[in-house]
Write a protein that holds these residues in place. Structure first.
Motif, short mmCIF file in Angstrom:
data_model
loop_
_atom_site.label_atom_id
_atom_site.label_comp_id
_atom_site.label_asym_id
_atom_site.label_seq_id
_atom_site.Cartn_x
_atom_site.Cartn_y
_atom_site.Cartn_z
N SER A 471 0.80 -1.23 0.00
CA SER A 471 0.00 0.00 0.00
C SER A 471 0.83 1.27 0.00
CB SER A 471 -0.93 0.00 1.22
OG SER A 471 -0.17 -0.14 2.42
N SER A 472 2.14 1.17 0.28
CA SER A 472 2.98 2.36 0.29
C SER A 472 4.43 1.91 0.12
CB SER A 472 2.83 3.13 1.61
OG SER A 472 3.41 2.40 2.67
N PRO A 473 5.34 2.83 -0.22
CA PRO A 473 6.75 2.44 -0.39
C PRO A 473 7.36 1.83 0.86
CG PRO A 473 6.35 4.59 -1.38
CD PRO A 473 5.10 4.23 -0.64
N SER A 474 6.85 2.19 2.04
CA SER A 474 7.42 1.66 3.29
C SER A 474 6.67 0.43 3.81
CB SER A 474 7.42 2.75 4.36
OG SER A 474 6.09 3.18 4.64
N ASP A 475 5.65 -0.02 3.10
CA ASP A 475 4.83 -1.13 3.57
C ASP A 475 5.61 -2.44 3.50
OD1 ASP A 475 2.75 -2.64 4.46
OD2 ASP A 475 1.63 -2.62 2.57
N VAL A 476 5.65 -3.17 4.62
CA VAL A 476 6.23 -4.51 4.68
C VAL A 476 5.18 -5.42 5.30
CG1 VAL A 476 8.10 -5.97 5.52
CG2 VAL A 476 8.54 -3.55 4.99
N ASP A 477 4.68 -6.39 4.53
CA ASP A 477 3.63 -7.29 5.01
C ASP A 477 4.25 -8.49 5.71
OD1 ASP A 477 1.76 -5.61 3.89
OD2 ASP A 477 1.65 -6.75 2.00
N HIS A 478 3.70 -8.86 6.90
CA HIS A 478 4.21 -9.97 7.69
C HIS A 478 3.12 -11.03 7.85
CE1 HIS A 478 7.06 -6.79 8.73
NE2 HIS A 478 7.88 -7.73 9.18
N PHE A 479 3.53 -12.31 7.73
CA PHE A 479 2.61 -13.44 7.85
C PHE A 479 3.28 -14.52 8.70
CE2 PHE A 479 2.06 -11.26 3.83
CZ PHE A 479 0.71 -10.98 3.82
N ALA A 480 2.60 -14.95 9.76
CA ALA A 480 3.15 -15.94 10.69
C ALA A 480 2.47 -17.29 10.48
CB ALA A 480 2.97 -15.48 12.14
N PHE A 481 3.27 -18.38 10.57
CA PHE A 481 2.72 -19.73 10.43
C PHE A 481 3.56 -20.69 11.27
CE2 PHE A 481 5.88 -19.08 7.16
CZ PHE A 481 6.62 -20.25 7.15
N PHE A 482 2.95 -21.83 11.64
CA PHE A 482 3.61 -22.83 12.48
C PHE A 482 4.10 -23.97 11.60
CE2 PHE A 482 3.93 -26.41 15.36
CZ PHE A 482 4.49 -25.84 16.49
N TYR A 542 7.13 -19.33 12.42
CA TYR A 542 7.97 -18.66 11.42
C TYR A 542 7.21 -17.46 10.87
CZ TYR A 542 10.90 -22.84 11.42
OH TYR A 542 11.73 -23.87 11.79
N THR A 543 7.95 -16.45 10.43
CA THR A 543 7.34 -15.25 9.87
C THR A 543 7.92 -14.96 8.50
OG1 THR A 543 7.01 -14.29 12.07
CG2 THR A 543 6.91 -12.78 10.18
N ALA A 544 7.03 -14.81 7.50
CA ALA A 544 7.44 -14.40 6.15
C ALA A 544 7.14 -12.92 5.99
CB ALA A 544 6.70 -15.20 5.09
N ALA A 545 8.12 -12.15 5.48
CA ALA A 545 7.96 -10.70 5.29
C ALA A 545 8.14 -10.37 3.81
CB ALA A 545 8.97 -9.94 6.13
N VAL A 546 7.21 -9.58 3.25
CA VAL A 546 7.23 -9.22 1.83
C VAL A 546 7.25 -7.70 1.71
CG1 VAL A 546 6.06 -9.39 -0.40
CG2 VAL A 546 5.90 -11.28 1.25
N GLN A 547 8.15 -7.17 0.86
CA GLN A 547 8.17 -5.75 0.55
C GLN A 547 8.45 -5.57 -0.93
OE1 GLN A 547 11.99 -5.53 3.09
NE2 GLN A 547 12.00 -3.62 1.91
N ASP A 548 8.20 -4.34 -1.42
CA ASP A 548 8.38 -4.03 -2.84
C ASP A 548 9.60 -3.12 -2.97
OD1 ASP A 548 8.17 -3.55 -5.50
OD2 ASP A 548 6.33 -2.35 -5.40
N LEU A 549 10.58 -3.57 -3.78
CA LEU A 549 11.79 -2.78 -3.97
C LEU A 549 11.60 -1.64 -4.96
CD1 LEU A 549 14.50 -5.59 -4.03
CD2 LEU A 549 13.74 -4.18 -2.11
N PHE A 550 10.49 -1.66 -5.70
CA PHE A 550 10.25 -0.59 -6.67
C PHE A 550 8.77 -0.26 -6.65
CE2 PHE A 550 9.32 1.05 -10.91
CZ PHE A 550 10.27 2.05 -11.00
N HIS A 551 8.38 0.60 -5.74
CA HIS A 551 6.97 0.89 -5.55
C HIS A 551 6.55 2.07 -6.41
CE1 HIS A 551 3.30 2.45 -3.59
NE2 HIS A 551 3.08 1.18 -3.33
#
Length: 645
Positions: A471-482, A542-551
């Motif tokens: 949603s923004s250049p600084s947005d980093v989405d986090h998702f946790a799973f077992f 565990y946590t997966a983190a996703v960000q966009d390098l070119f927003h």
């Protein structure tokens, strides 16, 4: 003094001749003269010292004297300690022997003395002018004169740029009036007022002034496509995109999802040969600094016009099939040189049917690349059109697999295949299947913001596909799973890049217990999606983190994230081993692995690559394997595929 060889003894070199003569004659056959084997080429008046020594076994004997004897003193005079002076045009044999040792093995060196390099005339082959001295870049000119043989160290320049040799025809050596004929291509970049300069190693030179029009021989090609028929191999090594002012710019097909861009371009219309298979090679050894470039291909073979454009990366090549309902297009690293200065296009289509080929240099900024800081200079490139392929070695059992549509079926854990790169450009394609039960996605979920930190991570289970958005250049989405220790985890970001517009250049990280344990930027150089496949080291969250390098706020920044545990899989080990005995610099095998997604995406998904060997975890499905010799040399080799679980 006359020697037993019937030659005039010109010089005795060294000291201790009396001692040498006193050597027992039964040992003299253990000695020989060591020297070079190449001919010595001189111009009248030049001098050179012959490097030679007496050797016994493997040891040099500096104290032994050498005799240098010329059979033609009018051509080559030997002075002092092996100093040869070129006296006249012709050939001479210089005999070198160990003084006083009749049974020692002598050596000979051939001396060829040439006349000074002279230019009688330069014949222009295409450009017309009143005095015949006007040429264009890429034009073949024929230099007629004396002493032009390139084998004797002659180099041709046009202005300050070296010229590529096209052909050479020697004059009759028995006829002093006969002229050599040396043909070269006028190099791109040669200044308007320039000399054709022939320079021989050693100093003899000759010059011929010409006027160089600042465009290549195929111009105008900016808007009107030049027709290039393919009857035999066509080679155009010195072409240019002439970059001068805005008047030469044109509207280019945009691959960046933006309105049509402005660029400088050369366009050609190429006719498919009767075989229906051809190779186009684009050489870009002097690319435009700071300017983005693309290749544009267009064909109406399928019935409706189809355009494809590709960002120019000098070490990438393409396999294109215009003979199918869906175009099959894939990128492969080219096999031509370790300097990666060419792009190779293997193309199949209807015999006799034309297609369009453009090389574009962009002159304005795009969402993907910056514009040049100033107007880029003229860009040199070369174009080679090749009818099919060549075969330098006997065919192997997997022949007819030079192109991506002719893949040869292989199996994992089968005996190694004995194969050949039957020419330097050979691209060997193979197809194999990994069987078993896949790891299906069993749940769908939508991202729930805010999840910009690990503490706010969305909680999901293995086997979930999450629909999310940056949603923004600084947005980093986090998702946790077992996950349990030992489970094979597969976390993959999927964007619209695989089906169309580039939206997200993802960067994926995997964390455990507050520490990063893996990350991935791009699956491959041509696929900016991200993927991590790893064995869970411990049981826990565990946590997966996703960000966009070119927003870009103007683009749709949606993506999918698949988080699953792999069930059946193969740990593939692919190995290429040469059996030709070539030196290492002539055998540089490259293996590229692709997921065969032709039926779903129209082309394979580019995957991993390695030099000589490759290891990768594979889930059930269809795969393609490309193998080639980056050194560009024909070779015999074996291919082995094994499951190393």
């Amino acid at each position: 003094m006359r020697s037993r060889f019937g030659f005039v003894v010109v010089a005795l070199v060294g000291v201790g001749t009396t001692a040498a003569c006193a050597l027992p004659s039964d040992l003299s056959d253990e000695f020989f003269v060591a020297t070079g084997t190449e001919d010595i080429v001189l111009t009248v008046g030049d001098t050179v010292r012959i490097d030679a020594a007496a050797v016994r076994g493997t040891d040099t004997v500096p104290a032994m004297s050498l005799e240098f004897i010329s059979d033609a003193p009018t051509v080559a005079i030997v002075e002092g300690d092996g100093l040869v002076r070129a006296a006249g045009v012709g050939f001479a044999e210089v005999l070198i022997r160990v003084a006083g040792l009749q049974n020692a093995t002598p050596a000979t060196r051939t001396v060829r003395v040439l006349r000074d390099v002279t230019i009688d005339t330069v014949v222009v082959t295409e450009t017309a002018s009143p005095d015949g001295r006007t040429v264009k870049w890429g034009e073949i000119i024929q230099i007629r004169g004396i002493g032009l043989d390139p084998a004797f160290g002659n180099i041709v320049f046009v202005g300050s740029f070296p010229a590529r040799l096209q052909s050479f025809q020697a004059g009759d050596p028995a006829d002093l009036q006969s002229l050599d004929r040396l043909s070269v291509w006028v190099p791109v970049g040669a200044a308007e007022d320039a000399d054709v300069l022939v320079s021989r190693f050693g100093g003899s030179t000759a010059a011929w002034p010409v006027r160089v029009q600042q465009e290549d021989i195929l111009e105008p090609a900016n808007d009107d496509r030049v027709v290039l028929p393919l009857t035999n191999d066509h080679v155009y090594p010195e072409l240019a995109i002439e970059i001068d002012d805005a008047q030469t710019r044109r509207t280019c097909y945009s691959i960046f999802g933006t309105p049509p861009d402005q660029c400088f371009a050369d366009g050609y219309r190429i006719q498919m040969p009767p075989s229906g298979e051809m190779t186009v090679v684009l050489d870009t050894d002097r690319p435009v600094s700071g300017a983005s470039s693309t290749i544009e291909l267009r064909s109406d073979i399928i019935g409706a016009p189809v355009s494809e454009a590709y960002t120019l990366s000098a070490d990438w090549s393409f396999c294109i099939d215009w003979d199918r309902v869906t175009n099959f297009i894939t990128q492969v690293t080219h096999p031509f040189s370790s300097q990666a200065d060419s792009m190779v296009f293997a193309i199949r289509g209807d015999p006799g049917h034309p297609f369009n080929f453009s090389y574009n240099v962009y002159s304005a900024a795009t969402p993907v690349t910056e514009a040049p800081l100033s107007a880029p200079s003229t860009s040199r490139y070369g174009l080679r059109l090749i009818d099919g392929y060549r075969s330098d070695l006997p065919p192997d059992e997997a022949e007819e697999n030079d192109h991506c549509w002719g893949s040869h079926d292989v199996a994992v854990d089968a005996p190694p295949l004995a194969l050949t790169f039957d020419h330097g450009r050979d691209l060997d394609w193979f197809r194999f299947t990994v069987t078993g039960v896949g790891s299906p996605i069993v749940a769908q979920a939508d991202e729930a913001e805010p999840n910009n930190t690990a503490a706010l991570a969305d909680t999901v289970s293995l086997g979930t596909r999450i629909s999310a958005e940056i949603s923004s250049p600084s947005d980093v989405d986090h998702f946790a799973f077992f996950a349990d220790a030992g489970q094979l985890l597969d976390i993959e970001v999927v964007t619209d890049f695989r089906t169309g517009l580039v939206t997200v250049n993802s960067f994926l990280q995997l964390w455990f217990d507050g520490e990063p344990i893996a990350f991935n930027d791009d699956i491959s150089p041509s696929t900016p999606d991200s993927r991590i496949t790893i064995t869970a080291p411990e049981t826990g969250w565990y946590t997966a983190a996703v960000q966009d390098l070119f927003h870009d706020q103007a683009l749709d920044e949606t993506y999918s994230l698949n988080i699953r545990a792999l069930a059946d899989h193969v740990r593939l080990s692919a190995t290429v081993t040469q059996t030709s005995g070539l030196p290492d610099n002539q055998f540089v095998p490259v293996i590229r692995l692709l997921r065969d997604t032709r039926t779903t995406l129209g082309s394979p998904t580019v995957g991993r690559f390695g030099e000589g060997a490759l290891e990768e975890l594979l889930v059930p499905g269809q795969y393609l394997l490309l193998v080639y010799n980056r050194a560009g040399v024909a070779a015999e080799y074996t291919l082995s595929l094994a499951d190393t679980r």
